[in-house]
Write an enzyme that holds these catalytic residues in place. Structure first.
Site, PDB file in Angstrom:
ATOM      1  N   THR A  93      63.519  71.184  39.647  1.00  0.00           N
ATOM      2  CA  THR A  93      63.499  72.147  40.747  1.00  0.00           C
ATOM      3  C   THR A  93      64.234  73.392  40.262  1.00  0.00           C
ATOM      4  OG1 THR A  93      63.568  70.322  42.310  1.00  0.00           O
ATOM      5  CG2 THR A  93      64.049  72.523  43.175  1.00  0.00           C
ATOM      6  N   LYS A 166      57.907  73.738  46.496  1.00  0.00           N
ATOM      7  CA  LYS A 166      58.992  72.752  46.395  1.00  0.00           C
ATOM      8  C   LYS A 166      60.249  73.263  47.108  1.00  0.00           C
ATOM      9  CE  LYS A 166      61.818  69.565  44.958  1.00  0.00           C
ATOM     10  NZ  LYS A 166      61.906  68.307  45.701  1.00  0.00           N
ATOM     11  N   LYS A 235      72.433  74.000  44.934  1.00  0.00           N
ATOM     12  CA  LYS A 235      71.656  74.775  43.952  1.00  0.00           C
ATOM     13  C   LYS A 235      70.302  75.160  44.555  1.00  0.00           C
ATOM     14  CE  LYS A 235      69.043  72.335  41.416  1.00  0.00           C
ATOM     15  NZ  LYS A 235      67.672  71.843  41.297  1.00  0.00           N
TER      16      LYS A 235
END
Ligand code: NAP
Length: 293
Positions: A93, A166, A235
């Site tokens: 990711t 995503k 993150k």
């Protein structure tokens, strides 16, 4: 297919293991080499550099964040310094910005293929794969995808589109966790157990996998060991924020989610699951952590 695999964390190890199980030939690399032992015992070969892992037709990377992917791709003895020109499939990711830079900088084809599913889903080869890139390269990746996932969504020709999908998904998961934690805390303060609330909601209007999976985790307070660590969730909220900034899209809920993750990391440490935000929600309501939600 001869496949290089770079990044043997919780997700990478499980995915690589399924590729071996499907009969693919694997060359693996990880920063901490000891994590490769179980795969080597099952026939994988250990590479000493990411470049050495990139000697087959496909090289897959599954790393923590942008920094790790940059280092392993563009760095000394990175994937791009390999003599071979494999298709690079990046499942981490990462930011849409880095995905665009990987697309431009790659010598072979580049595919973004981030996934939905926690480590247990990876082990069971039940990941959902969001794939974007040149259609010929996506076709070549099909044997890989079918060995590790339950469904592939082809998002488009531009790899960063898959990363954007995503990131949208992870924003929505985090928002669902926060909303559930707030509702469960409210219920508990009114003497209704969180578990009962989850049973009612997932059995009626909220039957989606995300509410079922996280409802159970919240009700049982299974925040350690982390399946998806809170710093990785933080993150991701930063990555959503930078995409939102670039595309001029205000996302006011995002700021709340980021602060809740910061609270729980500050209070509980780096090892807690991202669903541990429920502990911060409880504390804000004057409840002790550690009680049933
Ligand atoms: P993890 O268990 O923490 O593994 C992280 C991997 O990245 C390890 O192989 C680690 O190497 C490597 N790494 C970190 N920093 C590095 C650096 N500077 N240079 C080289 N390698 C570095 O994480 P994970 O849960 O497998 O997640 C991997 C990716 O999948 C992340 O992008 C995450 O957001 C995404 N993801 C996770 C989940 C989940 O539920 N866990 C679900 C979907 C997507 P070492 O072993 O040497 O530390």
């Amino acid at each position: 297919v001869k496949i290089g695999f770079v990044g043997l964390g919780q997700m990478g190890s499980a995915i690589a293991s399924n590729l071996i199980g499907a009969g693919h030939e694997l060359v693996v690399w990880n920063r901490s080499a000891d994590k490769a032992e179980a795969l080597i015992a099952r026939g994988a070969r250990l590479a000493t550099t990411p470049a050495e892992a990139a000697s087959g037709e496909i090289v897959i990377s599954m790393l923590a964040d942008d920094r790790a992917v940059e280092r392993v791709t563009f760095g000394e003895q990175g994937i791009l310094s390999a003599a071979a020109r494999p298709i690079h499939v990046s499942m981490s990711t990462i930011s849409t910005d880095l995905a665009d830079r990987l697309t431009a900088g790659q010598s072979g084809a580049y595919v973004s293929a981030p996934v939905f599913g926690r480590p247990a889903a990876a082990e069971a080869a039940k990941l959902f794969i969001l794939a974007a890139g040149p259609s010929g390269a996506l076709d070549a990746c099909e044997p890989v995808f079918s060995a590790i996932g339950q469904r592939v969504f082809r998002i488009g020709e531009r790899p960063s589109q898959a990363n954007l999908v995503k990131l949208c998904g992870n924003f929505m998961i985090m928002a669902a966790i926060e909303a559930m934690a707030e509702a469960m805390t409210l219920a508990e303060k009114g003497n209704v157990s969180g578990a009962q609330l989850v049973e009612v909601l997932t059995g009626t209007l909220f039957s989606a996998p995300v509410y079922q999976t996280y409802g159970e985790i919240l009700a049982e307070e299974r925040f350690r060991p982390a399946g998806f660590a809170a710093p990785l969730g933080l993150k991701d909220m930063h990555l959503v924020a930078s995409a939102a900034h670039a595309l001029r899209t205000p996302m006011p809920v995002l700021s709340v989610l980021r602060d809740q993750l910061l609270s729980v990391i500050a209070q509980e440490g780096e090892e807690i699951d991202w669903s541990g935000v429920a502990l911060a929600v409880r504390r804000n309501a004057g409840l002790q952590a550690g009680g049933a939600l």
